[in-house]
Design a protein around this motif. Structure first.
Motif, mmCIF file in Angstrom:
data_model
loop_
_atom_site.group_PDB
_atom_site.id
_atom_site.type_symbol
_atom_site.label_atom_id
_atom_site.label_comp_id
_atom_site.label_asym_id
_atom_site.label_seq_id
_atom_site.Cartn_x
_atom_site.Cartn_y
_atom_site.Cartn_z
ATOM 1 N N PHE A 170 1.955 1.982 -16.275
ATOM 2 C CA PHE A 170 0.952 2.401 -15.304
ATOM 3 C C PHE A 170 1.236 1.829 -13.920
ATOM 4 C CE2 PHE A 170 -2.420 2.848 -18.826
ATOM 5 C CZ PHE A 170 -2.168 4.193 -18.947
ATOM 6 N N VAL A 171 1.641 0.564 -13.874
ATOM 7 C CA VAL A 171 1.779 -0.124 -12.596
ATOM 8 C C VAL A 171 3.216 -0.580 -12.393
ATOM 9 C CG1 VAL A 171 1.005 -2.052 -11.194
ATOM 10 C CG2 VAL A 171 -0.605 -0.905 -12.733
ATOM 11 N N PRO A 172 3.877 -0.137 -11.344
ATOM 12 C CA PRO A 172 5.242 -0.605 -11.083
ATOM 13 C C PRO A 172 5.222 -2.038 -10.581
ATOM 14 C CG PRO A 172 4.467 0.742 -9.273
ATOM 15 C CD PRO A 172 3.405 0.810 -10.330
ATOM 16 N N ALA A 173 6.388 -2.656 -10.580
ATOM 17 C CA ALA A 173 6.496 -4.012 -10.042
ATOM 18 C C ALA A 173 6.092 -4.009 -8.573
ATOM 19 C CB ALA A 173 7.927 -4.511 -10.193
ATOM 20 N N MET A 174 5.478 -5.096 -8.158
ATOM 21 C CA MET A 174 5.039 -5.198 -6.768
ATOM 22 C C MET A 174 6.244 -5.209 -5.839
ATOM 23 S SD MET A 174 2.539 -8.057 -5.083
ATOM 24 C CE MET A 174 1.995 -7.953 -3.375
ATOM 25 N N PRO A 175 6.197 -4.445 -4.739
ATOM 26 C CA PRO A 175 7.316 -4.479 -3.793
ATOM 27 C C PRO A 175 7.469 -5.868 -3.183
ATOM 28 C CG PRO A 175 5.801 -2.644 -3.336
ATOM 29 C CD PRO A 175 5.120 -3.532 -4.331
ATOM 30 N N ASP A 176 8.624 -6.131 -2.644
ATOM 31 C CA ASP A 176 8.813 -7.346 -1.871
ATOM 32 C C ASP A 176 7.778 -7.362 -0.747
ATOM 33 O OD1 ASP A 176 10.956 -9.613 -1.250
ATOM 34 O OD2 ASP A 176 10.323 -8.730 0.661
ATOM 35 N N TRP A 177 7.310 -8.544 -0.370
ATOM 36 C CA TRP A 177 6.227 -8.621 0.622
ATOM 37 C C TRP A 177 6.589 -7.924 1.926
ATOM 38 C CZ3 TRP A 177 6.735 -11.029 5.366
ATOM 39 C CH2 TRP A 177 7.826 -11.891 5.535
ATOM 40 N N GLN A 178 7.864 -7.894 2.263
ATOM 41 C CA GLN A 178 8.282 -7.235 3.502
ATOM 42 C C GLN A 178 8.180 -5.715 3.412
ATOM 43 O OE1 GLN A 178 12.175 -9.154 3.513
ATOM 44 N NE2 GLN A 178 11.617 -10.306 5.341
ATOM 45 N N ASP A 179 8.115 -5.185 2.193
ATOM 46 C CA ASP A 179 8.041 -3.737 2.003
ATOM 47 C C ASP A 179 6.642 -3.272 1.586
ATOM 48 O OD1 ASP A 179 10.820 -3.414 2.496
ATOM 49 O OD2 ASP A 179 11.247 -4.044 0.437
ATOM 50 N N LEU A 180 5.734 -4.209 1.415
ATOM 51 C CA LEU A 180 4.399 -3.868 0.909
ATOM 52 C C LEU A 180 3.553 -3.208 2.003
ATOM 53 C CD1 LEU A 180 2.272 -4.119 -1.384
ATOM 54 C CD2 LEU A 180 1.615 -6.319 -0.358
ATOM 55 N N VAL A 181 3.084 -1.997 1.732
ATOM 56 C CA VAL A 181 2.148 -1.283 2.607
ATOM 57 C C VAL A 181 1.120 -0.611 1.709
ATOM 58 C CG1 VAL A 181 1.820 0.481 4.374
ATOM 59 C CG2 VAL A 181 3.941 -0.848 4.334
ATOM 60 N N VAL A 182 -0.160 -0.938 1.907
ATOM 61 C CA VAL A 182 -1.220 -0.326 1.099
ATOM 62 C C VAL A 182 -2.298 0.216 2.020
ATOM 63 C CG1 VAL A 182 -0.804 -1.761 -0.926
ATOM 64 C CG2 VAL A 182 -2.424 -2.533 0.796
ATOM 65 N N SER A 183 -2.931 1.290 1.576
ATOM 66 C CA SER A 183 -4.010 1.888 2.352
ATOM 67 C C SER A 183 -5.321 1.152 2.086
ATOM 68 C CB SER A 183 -4.171 3.364 1.975
ATOM 69 O OG SER A 183 -4.661 3.482 0.643
ATOM 70 N N TRP A 184 -6.298 1.386 2.936
ATOM 71 C CA TRP A 184 -7.615 0.778 2.741
ATOM 72 C C TRP A 184 -8.217 1.209 1.409
ATOM 73 C CZ3 TRP A 184 -12.559 3.200 2.651
ATOM 74 C CH2 TRP A 184 -13.624 2.302 2.588
ATOM 75 N N GLN A 185 -8.052 2.479 1.037
ATOM 76 C CA GLN A 185 -8.586 2.948 -0.240
ATOM 77 C C GLN A 185 -7.960 2.210 -1.413
ATOM 78 O OE1 GLN A 185 -7.304 4.885 2.211
ATOM 79 N NE2 GLN A 185 -8.302 6.881 2.318
ATOM 80 N N GLN A 186 -6.669 1.905 -1.310
ATOM 81 C CA GLN A 186 -5.972 1.248 -2.412
ATOM 82 C C GLN A 186 -6.390 -0.210 -2.594
ATOM 83 O OE1 GLN A 186 -1.959 2.095 -1.083
ATOM 84 N NE2 GLN A 186 -1.663 3.618 -2.695
ATOM 85 N N LEU A 187 -6.966 -0.819 -1.565
ATOM 86 C CA LEU A 187 -7.363 -2.227 -1.676
ATOM 87 C C LEU A 187 -8.335 -2.458 -2.826
ATOM 88 C CD1 LEU A 187 -7.928 -3.347 2.041
ATOM 89 C CD2 LEU A 187 -5.945 -3.792 0.578
ATOM 90 N N SER A 188 -9.200 -1.482 -3.104
ATOM 91 C CA SER A 188 -10.225 -1.670 -4.130
ATOM 92 C C SER A 188 -9.697 -1.487 -5.546
ATOM 93 C CB SER A 188 -11.390 -0.699 -3.898
ATOM 94 O OG SER A 188 -10.961 0.651 -4.000
ATOM 95 N N VAL A 189 -8.465 -1.003 -5.684
ATOM 96 C CA VAL A 189 -7.916 -0.771 -7.026
ATOM 97 C C VAL A 189 -6.534 -1.399 -7.179
ATOM 98 C CG1 VAL A 189 -9.235 1.327 -7.497
ATOM 99 C CG2 VAL A 189 -7.041 1.512 -6.314
ATOM 100 N N LEU A 190 -6.251 -2.432 -6.413
ATOM 101 C CA LEU A 190 -4.946 -3.088 -6.519
ATOM 102 C C LEU A 190 -4.715 -3.592 -7.943
ATOM 103 C CD1 LEU A 190 -4.747 -5.258 -3.271
ATOM 104 C CD2 LEU A 190 -3.431 -3.202 -3.791
ATOM 105 N N PRO A 191 -3.513 -3.425 -8.472
ATOM 106 C CA PRO A 191 -3.204 -3.947 -9.806
ATOM 107 C C PRO A 191 -3.408 -5.455 -9.877
ATOM 108 C CG PRO A 191 -1.510 -2.406 -9.083
ATOM 109 C CD PRO A 191 -2.393 -2.663 -7.894
ATOM 110 N N THR A 192 -3.799 -5.933 -11.034
ATOM 111 C CA THR A 192 -4.091 -7.354 -11.217
ATOM 112 C C THR A 192 -2.908 -8.238 -10.830
ATOM 113 O OG1 THR A 192 -5.685 -6.885 -12.966
ATOM 114 C CG2 THR A 192 -4.753 -9.099 -12.904
ATOM 115 N N ALA A 193 -1.702 -7.834 -11.232
ATOM 116 C CA ALA A 193 -0.523 -8.643 -10.906
ATOM 117 C C ALA A 193 -0.312 -8.736 -9.394
ATOM 118 C CB ALA A 193 0.718 -8.054 -11.580
#
Length: 291
Positions: A170-193
Protein backbone atom coordinates in the motif's frame (compact mmCIF):
# COMPACT_ATOMS: atom_id res chain seq x y z
CA UNK A 1 -4.91 -21.23 -7.23
CA UNK A 2 -7.31 -18.34 -7.70
CA UNK A 3 -9.29 -16.08 -5.42
CA UNK A 4 -12.38 -18.29 -5.55
CA UNK A 5 -10.33 -21.12 -4.04
CA UNK A 6 -9.59 -18.88 -1.05
CA UNK A 7 -13.28 -18.07 -0.71
CA UNK A 8 -14.18 -21.75 -0.86
CA UNK A 9 -11.58 -22.63 1.77
CA UNK A 10 -13.37 -20.17 4.08
CA UNK A 11 -16.76 -21.75 3.26
CA UNK A 12 -17.87 -18.65 1.34
CA UNK A 13 -19.87 -19.20 -1.85
CA UNK A 14 -18.32 -17.10 -4.67
CA UNK A 15 -21.82 -16.65 -6.12
CA UNK A 16 -22.57 -14.26 -3.28
CA UNK A 17 -19.40 -12.17 -3.70
CA UNK A 18 -18.98 -8.95 -5.68
CA UNK A 19 -15.36 -8.06 -6.46
CA UNK A 20 -14.27 -4.42 -6.65
CA UNK A 21 -11.01 -3.18 -8.16
CA UNK A 22 -10.93 0.45 -7.12
CA UNK A 23 -9.16 2.88 -9.41
CA UNK A 24 -10.87 6.29 -9.04
CA UNK A 25 -10.95 8.43 -12.19
CA UNK A 26 -10.03 11.50 -10.13
CA UNK A 27 -6.18 11.69 -10.25
CA UNK A 28 -5.64 13.13 -6.75
CA UNK A 29 -7.98 10.65 -5.13
CA UNK A 30 -6.51 7.73 -7.07
CA UNK A 31 -2.99 8.65 -5.95
CA UNK A 32 -3.97 8.61 -2.27
CA UNK A 33 -6.23 5.52 -2.26
CA UNK A 34 -3.47 3.13 -1.08
CA UNK A 35 -2.78 5.52 1.82
CA UNK A 36 -6.48 5.54 2.70
CA UNK A 37 -6.56 1.74 2.68
CA UNK A 38 -3.58 1.63 5.03
CA UNK A 39 -4.10 4.67 7.25
CA UNK A 40 -7.76 5.72 6.96
CA UNK A 41 -9.87 2.57 6.50
CA UNK A 42 -12.95 4.59 7.46
CA UNK A 43 -12.52 6.83 4.41
CA UNK A 44 -11.63 3.94 2.16
CA UNK A 45 -14.76 2.04 3.16
CA UNK A 46 -16.92 5.15 2.80
CA UNK A 47 -15.74 5.44 -0.80
CA UNK A 48 -17.10 2.00 -1.67
CA UNK A 49 -20.38 2.30 0.25
CA UNK A 50 -22.31 4.19 -2.47
CA UNK A 51 -22.59 3.43 -6.19
CA UNK A 52 -24.57 3.86 -9.36
CA UNK A 53 -27.75 1.91 -10.18
CA UNK A 54 -26.08 -1.19 -11.68
CA UNK A 55 -23.71 -1.78 -8.79
CA UNK A 56 -26.46 -1.02 -6.29
CA UNK A 57 -28.60 -3.75 -7.85
CA UNK A 58 -25.70 -6.22 -7.69
CA UNK A 59 -24.94 -5.40 -4.06
CA UNK A 60 -28.57 -5.82 -3.01
CA UNK A 61 -28.24 -9.50 -3.94
CA UNK A 62 -24.74 -10.02 -2.55
CA UNK A 63 -23.43 -11.27 0.79
CA UNK A 64 -19.87 -9.98 0.52
CA UNK A 65 -17.68 -7.42 -1.24
CA UNK A 66 -14.09 -8.44 -1.98
CA UNK A 67 -12.22 -5.17 -2.20
CA UNK A 68 -9.04 -4.63 -4.22
CA UNK A 69 -7.04 -1.69 -5.54
CA UNK A 70 -5.82 -1.25 -9.08
CA UNK A 71 -2.22 -2.26 -8.42
CA UNK A 72 -0.60 -2.56 -11.81
CA UNK A 73 -2.06 -3.25 -15.25
CA UNK A 74 -3.98 -6.56 -15.23
CA UNK A 75 -3.55 -7.06 -11.49
CA UNK A 76 -5.26 -6.10 -8.24
CA UNK A 77 -4.07 -5.67 -4.64
CA UNK A 78 -6.26 -7.14 -1.89
CA UNK A 79 -7.69 -4.79 0.74
CA UNK A 80 -10.26 -6.92 2.54
CA UNK A 81 -13.52 -8.84 2.46
CA UNK A 82 -16.58 -6.93 3.65
CA UNK A 83 -19.93 -8.33 4.72
CA UNK A 84 -22.87 -6.55 3.08
CA UNK A 85 -25.37 -5.32 5.66
CA UNK A 86 -28.37 -3.04 5.63
CA UNK A 87 -28.86 -0.03 3.36
CA UNK A 88 -30.28 3.44 3.76
CA UNK A 89 -31.27 6.13 1.31
CA UNK A 90 -29.28 9.35 1.11
CA UNK A 91 -30.44 12.48 -0.68
CA UNK A 92 -27.84 14.66 -2.39
CA UNK A 93 -27.81 16.98 0.64
CA UNK A 94 -27.50 14.09 3.12
CA UNK A 95 -24.71 12.52 1.09
CA UNK A 96 -22.47 15.59 1.24
CA UNK A 97 -23.20 16.01 4.96
CA UNK A 98 -21.35 12.74 5.59
CA UNK A 99 -17.91 13.86 6.91
CA UNK A 100 -16.03 11.22 4.91
CA UNK A 101 -17.47 12.41 1.58
CA UNK A 102 -16.85 16.05 2.43
CA UNK A 103 -13.23 15.19 3.22
CA UNK A 104 -12.72 13.20 0.03
CA UNK A 105 -14.12 16.07 -2.00
CA UNK A 106 -10.83 17.83 -1.24
CA UNK A 107 -9.13 15.16 -3.35
CA UNK A 108 -11.45 15.88 -6.25
CA UNK A 109 -14.02 13.14 -5.64
CA UNK A 110 -17.14 13.97 -7.63
CA UNK A 111 -19.34 11.53 -5.71
CA UNK A 112 -23.12 11.77 -5.87
CA UNK A 113 -23.88 14.83 -7.97
CA UNK A 114 -27.16 16.54 -8.78
CA UNK A 115 -26.25 16.23 -12.45
CA UNK A 116 -26.80 12.47 -12.20
CA UNK A 117 -30.55 13.08 -12.26
CA UNK A 118 -31.06 10.80 -9.24
CA UNK A 119 -32.99 11.98 -6.20
CA UNK A 120 -31.16 9.63 -3.83
CA UNK A 121 -28.45 7.01 -3.59
CA UNK A 122 -28.20 3.88 -1.48
CA UNK A 123 -25.61 3.68 1.29
CA UNK A 124 -24.49 0.12 2.10
CA UNK A 125 -23.29 -0.94 5.53
CA UNK A 126 -20.07 -2.81 4.70
CA UNK A 127 -18.37 -4.49 7.65
CA UNK A 128 -14.76 -5.62 7.31
CA UNK A 129 -14.25 -9.31 8.12
CA UNK A 130 -11.09 -11.11 9.22
CA UNK A 131 -10.90 -13.07 5.93
CA UNK A 132 -7.15 -13.34 5.17
CA UNK A 133 -6.67 -10.02 6.96
CA UNK A 134 -2.93 -10.71 7.28
CA UNK A 135 -2.73 -10.55 3.48
CA UNK A 136 -4.22 -7.07 3.17
CA UNK A 137 -1.85 -5.07 0.98
CA UNK A 138 0.13 -8.23 0.21
CA UNK A 139 -2.08 -10.51 -1.89
CA UNK A 140 -1.98 -9.76 -5.62
CA UNK A 141 -4.39 -11.40 -8.06
CA UNK A 142 -4.68 -11.22 -11.82
CA UNK A 143 -7.42 -9.03 -13.30
CA UNK A 144 -8.58 -10.32 -16.67
CA UNK A 145 -9.61 -7.91 -19.44
CA UNK A 146 -11.34 -5.61 -19.97
CA UNK A 147 -9.25 -3.45 -17.64
CA UNK A 148 -11.97 -0.82 -17.28
CA UNK A 149 -14.47 -3.36 -15.96
CA UNK A 150 -13.81 -2.47 -12.32
CA UNK A 151 -16.41 -4.73 -10.66
CA UNK A 152 -17.12 -8.41 -11.25
CA UNK A 153 -19.12 -11.31 -9.90
CA UNK A 154 -16.61 -13.64 -8.29
CA UNK A 155 -18.12 -16.90 -9.51
CA UNK A 156 -18.03 -15.73 -13.15
CA UNK A 157 -14.35 -14.78 -13.12
CA UNK A 158 -10.95 -16.34 -12.59
CA UNK A 159 -8.66 -14.16 -10.50
CA UNK A 160 -5.40 -16.13 -10.26
CA UNK A 161 -3.18 -15.53 -7.26
CA UNK A 162 -0.01 -13.94 -8.63
CA UNK A 163 1.93 -13.06 -5.47
CA UNK A 164 1.81 -12.74 -1.71
CA UNK A 165 4.33 -10.11 -0.67
CA UNK A 166 6.16 -10.18 2.64
CA UNK A 167 5.25 -6.57 3.41
CA UNK A 168 2.35 -4.31 2.46
CA UNK A 169 2.46 -2.74 -0.98
CA UNK A 170 0.00 0.00 0.00
CA UNK A 171 2.72 2.46 0.98
CA UNK A 172 6.02 2.88 -0.87
CA UNK A 173 9.23 3.67 0.96
CA UNK A 174 9.50 7.29 1.99
CA UNK A 175 11.49 9.39 -0.49
CA UNK A 176 14.76 10.92 0.57
CA UNK A 177 14.03 14.14 2.47
CA UNK A 178 15.43 16.18 -0.41
CA UNK A 179 12.86 14.64 -2.77
CA UNK A 180 9.87 14.71 -0.42
CA UNK A 181 6.96 16.87 -1.63
CA UNK A 182 3.45 16.41 -0.22
CA UNK A 183 0.24 18.33 -0.75
CA UNK A 184 -1.83 19.85 2.05
CA UNK A 185 -4.51 17.19 1.49
CA UNK A 186 -1.94 14.43 1.90
CA UNK A 187 -0.81 15.73 5.30
CA UNK A 188 -3.89 14.24 6.97
CA UNK A 189 -3.25 10.73 5.61
CA UNK A 190 0.54 10.44 5.73
CA UNK A 191 1.69 6.83 6.19
CA UNK A 192 2.71 5.94 9.73
CA UNK A 193 6.31 5.22 8.74
CA UNK A 194 6.58 8.64 7.11
CA UNK A 195 5.12 10.35 10.18
CA UNK A 196 7.61 8.56 12.41
CA UNK A 197 10.49 9.88 10.31
CA UNK A 198 9.15 13.45 10.25
CA UNK A 199 8.64 13.40 14.01
CA UNK A 200 12.40 12.93 14.46
CA UNK A 201 13.45 15.63 12.01
CA UNK A 202 14.14 19.19 13.08
CA UNK A 203 14.54 21.47 10.15
CA UNK A 204 13.50 24.27 7.85
CA UNK A 205 10.59 23.66 5.50
CA UNK A 206 8.99 25.39 2.52
CA UNK A 207 5.35 25.85 1.57
CA UNK A 208 4.68 26.64 -2.08
CA UNK A 209 1.32 28.16 -3.01
CA UNK A 210 0.59 27.05 -6.57
CA UNK A 211 -2.12 29.70 -6.99
CA UNK A 212 0.06 32.74 -6.31
CA UNK A 213 3.44 31.25 -7.13
CA UNK A 214 4.75 32.50 -3.79
CA UNK A 215 6.52 30.62 -1.03
CA UNK A 216 6.69 30.51 2.75
CA UNK A 217 9.64 29.38 4.87
CA UNK A 218 9.20 28.03 8.40
CA UNK A 219 11.16 26.03 10.94
CA UNK A 220 10.28 23.19 13.29
CA UNK A 221 12.03 22.27 16.52
CA UNK A 222 9.15 21.79 18.94
CA UNK A 223 7.15 18.72 19.91
CA UNK A 224 7.26 16.09 17.14
CA UNK A 225 9.50 18.42 15.10
CA UNK A 226 8.45 18.74 11.43
CA UNK A 227 5.53 16.35 11.89
CA UNK A 228 4.18 18.45 14.75
CA UNK A 229 4.35 21.67 12.74
CA UNK A 230 2.89 20.16 9.58
CA UNK A 231 0.07 18.59 11.62
CA UNK A 232 -0.92 22.11 12.65
CA UNK A 233 -1.20 23.08 8.99
CA UNK A 234 -3.21 19.91 8.30
CA UNK A 235 -5.82 20.84 10.90
CA UNK A 236 -6.01 24.61 10.36
CA UNK A 237 -4.77 25.15 6.81
CA UNK A 238 -2.58 28.07 7.85
CA UNK A 239 -0.72 27.16 11.06
CA UNK A 240 -1.55 30.58 12.53
CA UNK A 241 0.32 32.55 9.85
CA UNK A 242 -1.40 35.78 8.81
CA UNK A 243 -0.69 35.72 5.08
CA UNK A 244 -1.42 31.99 4.73
CA UNK A 245 -4.86 32.56 6.32
CA UNK A 246 -5.82 34.54 3.22
CA UNK A 247 -5.11 31.62 0.86
CA UNK A 248 -6.69 28.31 -0.11
CA UNK A 249 -4.56 25.53 1.47
CA UNK A 250 -5.57 23.03 -1.22
CA UNK A 251 -2.94 24.78 -3.37
CA UNK A 252 -0.11 24.24 -0.85
CA UNK A 253 2.87 21.92 -1.43
CA UNK A 254 5.20 21.09 1.49
CA UNK A 255 8.89 20.21 1.27
CA UNK A 256 11.97 20.13 3.50
CA UNK A 257 14.73 22.64 2.77
CA UNK A 258 17.22 21.53 5.40
CA UNK A 259 17.35 18.92 8.15
CA UNK A 260 18.93 20.04 11.39
CA UNK A 261 20.57 18.35 14.35
CA UNK A 262 18.05 17.37 17.05
CA UNK A 263 20.12 19.14 19.70
CA UNK A 264 20.69 22.36 17.75
CA UNK A 265 19.71 25.38 19.94
CA UNK A 266 16.47 27.06 18.92
CA UNK A 267 18.24 30.38 18.36
CA UNK A 268 20.43 28.78 15.69
CA UNK A 269 17.41 27.13 14.08
CA UNK A 270 15.77 30.55 13.75
CA UNK A 271 18.97 31.99 12.24
CA UNK A 272 19.05 29.26 9.58
CA UNK A 273 15.35 29.82 8.89
CA UNK A 274 16.02 33.55 8.41
CA UNK A 275 18.83 32.75 5.99
CA UNK A 276 16.48 30.66 3.85
CA UNK A 277 13.88 33.44 3.83
CA UNK A 278 16.53 35.85 2.56
CA UNK A 279 17.89 33.52 -0.12
CA UNK A 280 14.45 32.47 -1.41
CA UNK A 281 12.96 35.98 -1.13
CA UNK A 282 9.92 34.73 0.76
CA UNK A 283 9.36 37.86 2.83
CA UNK A 284 6.38 39.98 1.78
CA UNK A 285 5.60 41.38 -0.71
CA UNK A 286 7.57 38.86 -2.78
CA UNK A 287 6.67 35.89 -0.60
CA UNK A 288 4.33 34.82 2.17
CA UNK A 289 6.49 35.47 5.25
CA UNK A 290 5.49 38.63 7.11
CA UNK A 291 8.60 38.75 9.27
Amino acid sequence: MDFNDLLGAASINPAGVIVFRHRPPEPKLNSVMPWLAAERPDLFNAYQQTHGHRVEAALLGAEYVASFLGHEPSSALFVGLYRVGQTRRLTHKEYWEVPAYAEMKQWGMTGFSEESGRSHTLWFDLQLTDFYSAWSGKLVVGWPPPERSWWRRAHKNKLPVQAIHESSAFVPAMPDWQDLVVSWQQLSVLPTAWKNALSHWRGVYHIFDAASGKGYVGSACGADNILGRWSQYASSGHGGNRLLKQLDPTNFQFSVLQRLSPDLPETEVVQIESSWKKRLHTRAPFGLNDN
